[in-house]
Design a protein around this motif. Structure first.
Motif, PDB file in Angstrom:
ATOM      1  N   ALA A   7      -1.436 -10.047  -0.283  1.00  0.00           N
ATOM      2  CA  ALA A   7      -2.769  -9.274   0.585  1.00  0.00           C
ATOM      3  C   ALA A   7      -3.667  -8.121  -0.579  1.00  0.00           C
ATOM      4  O   ALA A   7      -2.394  -7.539  -1.869  1.00  0.00           O
ATOM      5  CB  ALA A   7      -1.694  -8.491   1.332  1.00  0.00           C
ATOM      6  N   SER A   8      -5.119  -8.265   0.018  1.00  0.00           N
ATOM      7  CA  SER A   8      -5.368  -6.234  -1.011  1.00  0.00           C
ATOM      8  C   SER A   8      -7.001  -6.121  -0.590  1.00  0.00           C
ATOM      9  O   SER A   8      -7.249  -6.960   0.723  1.00  0.00           O
ATOM     10  CB  SER A   8      -6.168  -6.283  -2.090  1.00  0.00           C
ATOM     11  N   SER A 113      -0.433  -8.363  -5.176  1.00  0.00           N
ATOM     12  CA  SER A 113      -1.382  -7.970  -4.897  1.00  0.00           C
ATOM     13  C   SER A 113      -2.389  -7.938  -5.991  1.00  0.00           C
ATOM     14  O   SER A 113      -1.274  -7.447  -6.953  1.00  0.00           O
ATOM     15  CB  SER A 113      -1.599  -5.999  -4.406  1.00  0.00           C
ATOM     16  N   PRO A 114      -2.524  -8.881  -6.763  1.00  0.00           N
ATOM     17  CA  PRO A 114      -3.355  -9.246  -7.690  1.00  0.00           C
ATOM     18  C   PRO A 114      -4.589  -7.748  -7.898  1.00  0.00           C
ATOM     19  O   PRO A 114      -4.991  -7.352  -6.400  1.00  0.00           O
ATOM     20  CB  PRO A 114      -4.314 -10.223  -7.879  1.00  0.00           C
ATOM     21  N   GLY A 124      -7.504  -1.026  -3.670  1.00  0.00           N
ATOM     22  CA  GLY A 124      -7.231  -2.230  -2.992  1.00  0.00           C
ATOM     23  C   GLY A 124      -5.864  -1.981  -2.971  1.00  0.00           C
ATOM     24  O   GLY A 124      -5.226  -2.221  -1.574  1.00  0.00           O
ATOM     25  N   VAL A 125      -5.494  -2.289  -4.089  1.00  0.00           N
ATOM     26  CA  VAL A 125      -3.222  -1.941  -3.789  1.00  0.00           C
ATOM     27  C   VAL A 125      -2.860  -0.646  -3.679  1.00  0.00           C
ATOM     28  O   VAL A 125      -2.037  -0.933  -2.974  1.00  0.00           O
ATOM     29  CB  VAL A 125      -3.064  -2.492  -6.215  1.00  0.00           C
ATOM     30  N   LEU A 129      -0.984  -0.567  -0.698  1.00  0.00           N
ATOM     31  CA  LEU A 129       0.652  -0.426  -1.043  1.00  0.00           C
ATOM     32  C   LEU A 129       0.899   0.826   0.895  1.00  0.00           C
ATOM     33  O   LEU A 129       2.294   0.286   1.339  1.00  0.00           O
ATOM     34  CB  LEU A 129       0.911   0.561  -1.929  1.00  0.00           C
ATOM     35  N   ARG A 130       0.026   1.794   0.747  1.00  0.00           N
ATOM     36  CA  ARG A 130      -0.211   2.446   2.011  1.00  0.00           C
ATOM     37  C   ARG A 130      -0.323   1.442   3.287  1.00  0.00           C
ATOM     38  O   ARG A 130       1.079   1.857   4.652  1.00  0.00           O
ATOM     39  CB  ARG A 130      -1.446   2.957   2.099  1.00  0.00           C
TER      40      ARG A 130
END
Length: 230
Positions: A7-8, A113-114, A124-125, A129-130
């Protein structure tokens, strides 16, 4: 069964490619893998479906958006398509904020998350996270979001400039990283082959880039196994 969500909130960062590389490595280890594609582009599905027809160890699933559905409905829909006899489930998400991604984050054991050394990808990471924190609150989990998040740092081609070095330092110091993956042209074109790396080598393709991809996939899957002590 272990569930990993890629995900991102930033699109085009390589989620589908990393998900496919991870699946490729796990399949070569003899694992039974289920791929669930939530990305409307269906990039992972296009790669995986031909392989699934040749290999019973790979299963593919897609979950279309449910108009007007709540988080709980999407979460339950994901649960219903999980295959009990699967060793690993890999979920690929869209590069956006939506309720399906929230459900995918809530249902998983680990989030990958890349990010390259680019501010938009690092943001984006951070947003992911949020979003993960919100997902865990939805299911009443008290697991710290940072304990579930792993960042795969994507090394760019060429020499990084000063700003990229700052971004790289931020990725490692703030988030930590599972492993570094080189953004080579070979890896970026991997999904278009519609084959596993082993099949591509057997088919007579130039083995060198696929051997490099296998090494990257093995390093990633070994690190993931280390997260679960298996």
């Amino acid at each position: 069964m272990r569930v990993i969500t890629f995900a991102s909130t930033k699109g085009g960062v390589g989620k589908s490619t990393l998900a496919a590389l991870c699946a490729d490595g796990l399949l070569r280890e003899g694992a039974r893998v289920q791929l669930i594609d939530l990305d409307p582009q269906g990039t992972l599905t296009k790669w995986a479906e031909p392989i699934a027809q040749r290999s019973p160890a790979l299963l593919t699933s897609r979950m279309a958006p449910i108009a007007g559905a709540s988080f709980a409905q999407h979460y339950n829909a994901l649960i219903t398509i999980l295959e009990d006899e699967t060793d690993w489930v890999i979920i690929d998400t869209a590069g956006s904020d939506d309720v399906r991604q929230l459900a995918a984050l809530a249902i998983c054991d680990l989030v990958i998350s890349p990010s390259g050394p680019v501010e938009a990808e690092v943001m984006g990471v951070q947003k992911t996270l949020r979003y993960l924190e919100t997902a865990l609150q939805e299911i009443g989990s008290t697991v710290p979001p940072m304990d579930m998040l792993r960042v795969v740092y994507q090394r760019p081609n060429g020499f990084p400039n000063a700003e990229m070095l700052v971004m790289r330092e931020l990725i490692y110091d703030h988030f930590g990283a599972v492993d570094a993956i080189h953004q080579s042209a070979a890896i970026m074109s991997f999904l278009g082959r519609r084959m596993t790396t082993a099949e591509a080598i057997t088919a007579g393709s130039d083995a060198a880039p696929f051997l490099k991809m296998q090494a990257a996939a093995d390093k990633l899957t070994q690190s993931l196994r280390g997260q679960f002590d298996v």
